[in-house]
Design a protein around this motif. Structure first.
Motif, short mmCIF file in Angstrom:
data_model
loop_
_atom_site.label_atom_id
_atom_site.label_comp_id
_atom_site.label_asym_id
_atom_site.label_seq_id
_atom_site.Cartn_x
_atom_site.Cartn_y
_atom_site.Cartn_z
N ILE A 1 33.71 -0.16 44.23
CA ILE A 1 34.58 0.86 44.79
C ILE A 1 35.20 1.67 43.66
O ILE A 1 35.65 1.12 42.65
CB ILE A 1 35.67 0.22 45.66
N PHE A 2 35.25 2.99 43.84
CA PHE A 2 35.90 3.88 42.89
C PHE A 2 37.34 4.11 43.36
O PHE A 2 37.59 4.31 44.54
CB PHE A 2 35.18 5.23 42.83
N LYS A 3 38.26 4.13 42.43
CA LYS A 3 39.65 4.41 42.79
C LYS A 3 40.30 5.28 41.72
O LYS A 3 39.88 5.32 40.56
CB LYS A 3 40.44 3.12 43.00
N GLY A 4 41.34 6.00 42.15
CA GLY A 4 42.09 6.84 41.22
C GLY A 4 41.23 7.93 40.60
O GLY A 4 40.44 8.60 41.27
N ASP A 5 41.37 8.11 39.30
CA ASP A 5 40.66 9.16 38.58
C ASP A 5 39.15 8.98 38.62
O ASP A 5 38.40 9.96 38.44
CB ASP A 5 41.13 9.21 37.13
N ASP A 6 38.68 7.76 38.86
CA ASP A 6 37.22 7.53 38.90
C ASP A 6 36.57 8.20 40.12
O ASP A 6 35.36 8.44 40.11
CB ASP A 6 36.91 6.04 38.90
N VAL A 7 37.35 8.52 41.14
CA VAL A 7 36.79 9.25 42.28
C VAL A 7 36.35 10.64 41.83
O VAL A 7 35.22 11.07 42.09
CB VAL A 7 37.82 9.35 43.43
N LYS A 8 37.22 11.36 41.12
CA LYS A 8 36.86 12.68 40.62
C LYS A 8 35.74 12.58 39.59
O LYS A 8 34.84 13.43 39.56
CB LYS A 8 38.08 13.38 39.99
N ARG A 9 35.78 11.56 38.75
CA ARG A 9 34.70 11.39 37.76
C ARG A 9 33.36 11.24 38.47
O ARG A 9 32.35 11.81 38.03
CB ARG A 9 34.98 10.17 36.89
N PHE A 10 33.36 10.47 39.55
CA PHE A 10 32.10 10.31 40.29
C PHE A 10 31.64 11.64 40.89
O PHE A 10 30.46 11.99 40.80
CB PHE A 10 32.22 9.26 41.40
N LEU A 11 32.53 12.37 41.53
CA LEU A 11 32.15 13.64 42.15
C LEU A 11 31.60 14.61 41.10
O LEU A 11 30.60 15.30 41.34
CB LEU A 11 33.34 14.25 42.88
N ASP A 12 32.23 14.67 39.94
CA ASP A 12 31.75 15.54 38.86
C ASP A 12 30.37 15.11 38.40
O ASP A 12 29.47 15.93 38.18
CB ASP A 12 32.72 15.53 37.68
N TRP A 13 30.18 13.79 38.24
CA TRP A 13 28.90 13.26 37.79
C TRP A 13 27.80 13.53 38.82
O TRP A 13 26.72 14.02 38.48
CB TRP A 13 29.02 11.75 37.54
N PHE A 14 28.10 13.27 40.08
CA PHE A 14 27.11 13.45 41.14
C PHE A 14 26.74 14.93 41.29
O PHE A 14 25.59 15.28 41.51
CB PHE A 14 27.67 12.88 42.44
N GLU A 15 27.74 15.80 41.17
CA GLU A 15 27.49 17.23 41.32
C GLU A 15 26.52 17.73 40.24
O GLU A 15 25.65 18.58 40.52
CB GLU A 15 28.80 18.00 41.21
N ALA A 16 26.61 17.19 39.05
CA ALA A 16 25.74 17.63 37.95
C ALA A 16 24.39 16.94 37.94
O ALA A 16 23.48 17.38 37.22
CB ALA A 16 26.46 17.37 36.61
N LEU A 17 24.22 15.91 38.75
CA LEU A 17 22.99 15.12 38.72
C LEU A 17 21.90 15.75 39.58
O LEU A 17 22.10 15.98 40.77
CB LEU A 17 23.28 13.71 39.25
N PRO A 18 20.72 16.06 39.01
CA PRO A 18 19.61 16.52 39.86
C PRO A 18 19.06 15.38 40.68
O PRO A 18 18.77 14.30 40.14
CB PRO A 18 18.59 17.05 38.84
N VAL A 19 18.91 15.57 41.99
CA VAL A 19 18.43 14.51 42.87
C VAL A 19 17.10 14.95 43.50
O VAL A 19 16.63 16.05 43.29
CB VAL A 19 19.48 14.15 43.94
N GLY A 20 16.53 14.05 44.29
CA GLY A 20 15.23 14.34 44.87
C GLY A 20 14.11 14.27 43.84
O GLY A 20 13.13 15.00 43.90
N VAL A 21 14.28 13.37 42.89
CA VAL A 21 13.32 13.24 41.79
C VAL A 21 12.50 11.98 41.98
O VAL A 21 13.06 10.88 42.01
CB VAL A 21 14.06 13.19 40.44
N ALA A 22 11.20 12.10 42.14
CA ALA A 22 10.32 10.94 42.22
C ALA A 22 10.00 10.49 40.80
O ALA A 22 9.26 11.15 40.08
CB ALA A 22 9.04 11.28 42.97
N ILE A 23 10.60 9.37 40.42
CA ILE A 23 10.47 8.89 39.03
C ILE A 23 9.36 7.85 38.94
O ILE A 23 9.39 6.87 39.67
CB ILE A 23 11.81 8.30 38.55
#
Length: 242
Positions: free
Chosen positions: A220-242
């Motif tokens: 579980i993310f709490k406090g400032d780690d919630v925003k850190r996750f949203l920033d990280w996820f927003e910058a992450l390219p998804v839909g990638v078949a690795i």
């Protein structure tokens, strides 16, 4: 199965998980319970192998007649294949689940429980004086997918968003975000198919006050780690078949 109270006021949020007895080839999941005065909601109650320990764990805190509601975020078996057993144990309960998936979820043996279809735009779940918002999270990763937000406790149950795959004995909360990222990266890039859907979800949840982001797998993310996750996820390219 580990039990952790993650919010306690006039009602409670309880997290269950870290099943030390699960087979190695089964994904570890987090189950969440919202307990109000006389009603109890189980969010994504788990796979069929978890039914007995999950029922026993919940009954330590809630009489069976007060387990009145279940929520299914999407159709995956790791989080809802136990529904047929809950159907037998709770014949008077309600199942809040995506309208799109009703014909599929019935295959789990949901014959008696009342199905409350969630439209694509979302909705609410009322438990006594507790009102929970059902937040659309379509294509993250299911085509009809929902999260649950509690505006009073400021908790977002985020389904597979924020998930990490790690050992069952891992801590309940993220403690070192940068190290935790590598436990999430492959999962999100492989299982989340749409950058457009990701951006729409981030824009939606940034408007919510979130103290805890509680995924189905991992910590579980709490406090400032919630925003850190949203920033990280927003910058992450998804839909990638690795």
């Amino acid at each position: 199965m580990k039990m952790t109270k993650i919010y306690e006021g006039s009602y409670q949020w309880i997290a269950y998980g870290r099943d030390q007895n699960k087979p190695d080839n089964i994904i570890d999941t987090n189950q969440y319970v919202v307990r109000a005065a006389n009603r109890c909601l189980i969010l994504d109650p788990g796979g069929v192998e978890l039914f007995a320990p999950m029922l026993a764990a919940v009954l330590n805190h809630v009489p069976v007649e007060q387990i009145t509601d279940l929520f299914a975020s999407h159709q995956d078996p790791d989080v809802i294949s136990s529904l047929g057993l809950w159907d037998q144990a709770l014949p008077k309960a309600k199942l809040h689940a995506p309208a799109l998936w009703e014909g599929f979820l019935r295959h789990y043996g949901c014959d008696t429980i009342e199905y409350v279809p969630i439209p694509d735009k979302g909705g609410v779940i009322n438990l006594d004086s507790v009102e929970l918002q059902i937040i659309p999270a379509h294509y993250l990763h299911s085509s009809a997918n929902f999260h649950v937000y509690d505006p009073h406790a400021k908790i977002l149950m985020s389904g597979d968003v924020g998930a990490a795959l790690e050992a069952p004995g891992a801590p309940m909360f993220v403690d070192k975000f940068d190290a935790h990222v590598e436990k999430m990266r492959y999962f999100h890039q492989r299982w989340m198919p749409s950058n457009q859907a990701k951006r729409a979800w981030i824009e939606r949840v940034r408007n919510l006050e979130i103290d805890m982001l509680a995924p189905q797998h991992g910590r579980i993310f709490k406090g400032d780690d919630v925003k850190r996750f949203l920033d990280w996820f927003e910058a992450l390219p998804v839909g990638v078949a690795i």
